[in-house]
Design a protein around this motif. Structure first.
Motif: not given
Length: 413
Positions: A307, A389, A392, A395-396, A402-405
Motif C-alpha cells: 500500500s 486511484d 482500485c 478503500p484508501t 493516495h489509494n494505491r495497490r
C-alpha cells in the motif's frame, strides 16, 4: 523731546516693503508650470511604454533613426503551436508561460500562472532538472507531447529559462529530494552557476540545458566571438555538440527565444515468443479459470501487494506505459540496475518504481489482498499490475494519501 524722524520715501518702481518682487514671482510660477507640464509629459510617456509593450513582445532598443526594435518570438511560437500541433497536444514548460500558451496557442499546459498546486510545478521542475533519460518516464507519465523552453543566449534576453533555472531545481527538490539532483550539484566547483566549460556536469546533462543549447554551438552570435557564445551570460557555452535521444527539435523562433521539442513516443512493445505463446494458450482456454494474483514470470518473481511506496528504498520513478505493462517496468528496472519493480496500474498507463531494496518492515505490509491488487497487466494479463486511484476497488489504505495497490516483483538475475 524731539519728534521721531520720518522714513525716507521709496524709490520709484521699487516694491513695497514685505512684498515679493514681481519678476521673481513670475519666475517661480513659470518654473512650477514647467515642472507640472514635464511631469504630465513624462507620465504619459511612461504609460505609453508600459501599456504598449506587453511582456509577450520584447523591446530590444531603437535603431539609429529612432524606430523601436521588437522581438515577436512568443506570438510566432504560439501561432506555430496552434497551427501545427494536434488540438489535444499537451505542452510542458515552466509555469510563467502557461496562461499565454493556453490563450494564444489554445493548447493544454501542465502548469500555468495559477501556482497553487506546488506538486505539479515541482514535477515540471524535476523533469527540466533531470537528465534526459530520467525525465523521459516523467514525460510519459504526464502524456507530454511537446516541451517548450525560453532561451536568450542569441539575443541577450535575460529573462530566459537558464537564468531562472535554479528555481525549478529548488521547487522540484523541495518535493522530490530523493529523486532528483540537489541545487548544489548544479553549481560549479567554486560554487557559482556556470554554463561554460567549467560548469557542473549535472547542469550540462539536464533537460533544460540540452534543449536551450541544442545546435547553439553552430551559431556565431558576435563577429568577434566563438561559436556558441551566450550573449545573455557573456560566456561560451560548455557543451556545443548536444545530442537528443528522447526528443527532437520541432520549432525554433526567429531569434531563438522560443524553442519547442517533440517528445518521441516509445516504440510499440513486441511480446517475447514465450509471452505470446502463453497469451495464445490463455485465449484457447488453457489457462486456469481461477487465476492467482501473479505467477512467477521468466524475468520477475512476484513478491506481494503493497500500500505504501515508502517501503521502496533507493527508488527511481518510471510511470507512463511502464505503470501498466510489466515487461516495460522490468526493462526500466534493469536499465536502472535495480532489484525490484513496483507497479500501480490506472488504465493503459500508471505509476511504477524501480528500487534497490524493500524496507525491513515490508513483509508485514506486503500481504494485501483484493481491492485491486490482482488487476491484470495490459501486456501479460496473467500477471498482476496493481491499481491506482479510481482503478482500485478497495478503500484508501490507512495512513496513505493516495489509494494505491503496488504489485511488487523481484527481478531475477
Amino acid at each position: 523731546a524731539g519728534a521721531a524722524p520720518k522714513p525716507a520715501p521709496a524709490a520709484p518702481g521699487a516694491p513695497a516693503k514685505g512684498l515679493v518682487w514681481p519678476g521673481l514671482a513670475a519666475l517661480v510660477i513659470l518654473g512650477a508650470t514647467y515642472m507640472v507640464v514635464m511631469f504630465a509629459f513624462h507620465a504619459t510617456y511612461v504609460s505609453a511604454i508600459a501599456y504598449s509593450s506587453p511582456s509577450i513582445v520584447i523591446e530590444a532598443g531603437r535603431t539609429a533613426d529612432g524606430r523601436r526594435v521588437l522581438y515577436d518570438d512568443y506570438r510566432e511560437a504560439y501561432f506555430w503551436l496552434r497551427q501545427n500541433t494536434d488540438e489535444h497536444a499537451k505542452i510542458l514548460s515552466w509555469w510563467d508561460y502557461g496562461y499565454q500558451m493556453s490563450a494564444m496557442a489554445n493548447r493544454t499546459v501542465l502548469v500555468d500562472n495559477n501556482t497553487w498546486n506546488n506538486t505539479h510545478i515541482a514535477t515540471v521542475g524535476r523533469a527540466l532538472a533531470s537528465s534526459e533519460e530520467a525525465a523521459y518516464p516523467i514525460l510519459e507519465s504526464l502524456d507530454v507531447d511537446y516541451v517548450l523552453v525560453i532561451f536568450g543566449g542569441l539575443t541577450g534576453y535575460s529573462s530566459d529559462d537558464i537564468n531562472k533555472f535554479l528555481w525549478p531545481v529548488r521547487i522540484g527538490s523541495g518535493v522530490y529530494p530523493n529523486d532528483m539532483p540537489s541545487e548544489r550539484e548544479f553549481l560549479s566547483p567554486n560554487g557559482g552557476f556556470d554554463i561554460g566549460p567549467g560548469g557542473s556536469k549535472t547542469l550540462h546533462n539536464c533537460v533544460a540545458y540540452k534543449l536551450c543549447y541544442y545546435r547553439f554551438g553552430e551559431i556565431v552570435s558576435d563577429y568577434n566571438k566563438p561559436g556558441g557564445f551566450d550573449r545573455a551570460r557573456n560566456k561560451e557555452v560548455g557543451v556545443k555538440r548536444i545530442t537528443l535521444s528522447t526528443m527532437e527539435e520541432a520549432f525554433t523562433s526567429e531569434h531563438w527565444i522560443v524553442r519547442i521539442f517533440k517528445v518521441k513516443k516509445r516504440p510499440d512493445f513486441i511480446p517475447t515468443p514465450a509471452a505470446a505463446t502463453r497469451k495464445a494458450a490463455k485465449g484457447r482456454g488453457a489457462a486456469a479459470a481461477e487465476r492467482q494474483p501473479a505467477q512467477p514470470g521468466e524475468e520477475a518473481e512476484y513478491v506481494g501487494c503493497f500500500s505504501s511506496e515508502a517501503m521502496f528504498q533507493d527508488r527511481v520513478y518510471g510511470g507512463g506505459s511502464g505503470g501498466a505493462n510489466i515487461n516495460l517496468a522490468v526493462h526500466f528496472a534493469k536499465q536502472q540496475r535495480k532489484s525490484y519493480v513496483a507497479i500501480a496500474r490506472a488504465g493503459n498507463d500508471g505509476h511504477s518504481f524501480a528500487f534497490g531494496k524493500l524496507d525491513p518492515r515490508a513483509p508485514q505490509r506486503g500481504n494485501m489482498q483484493g481491492g485491486g491488487c490482482e488487476r491484470e497487466c495490459v501486456d501479460l494479463p496473467q500477471h498482476a499490475c496493481g491499481c491506482t486511484d479510481a482503478a482500485c476497488t478497495g478503500p484508501t489504505p490507512r495512513g496513505e494519501e493516495h489509494n494505491r495497490r503496488w504489485a511488487v516483483y523481484r527481478i531475477r538475475s
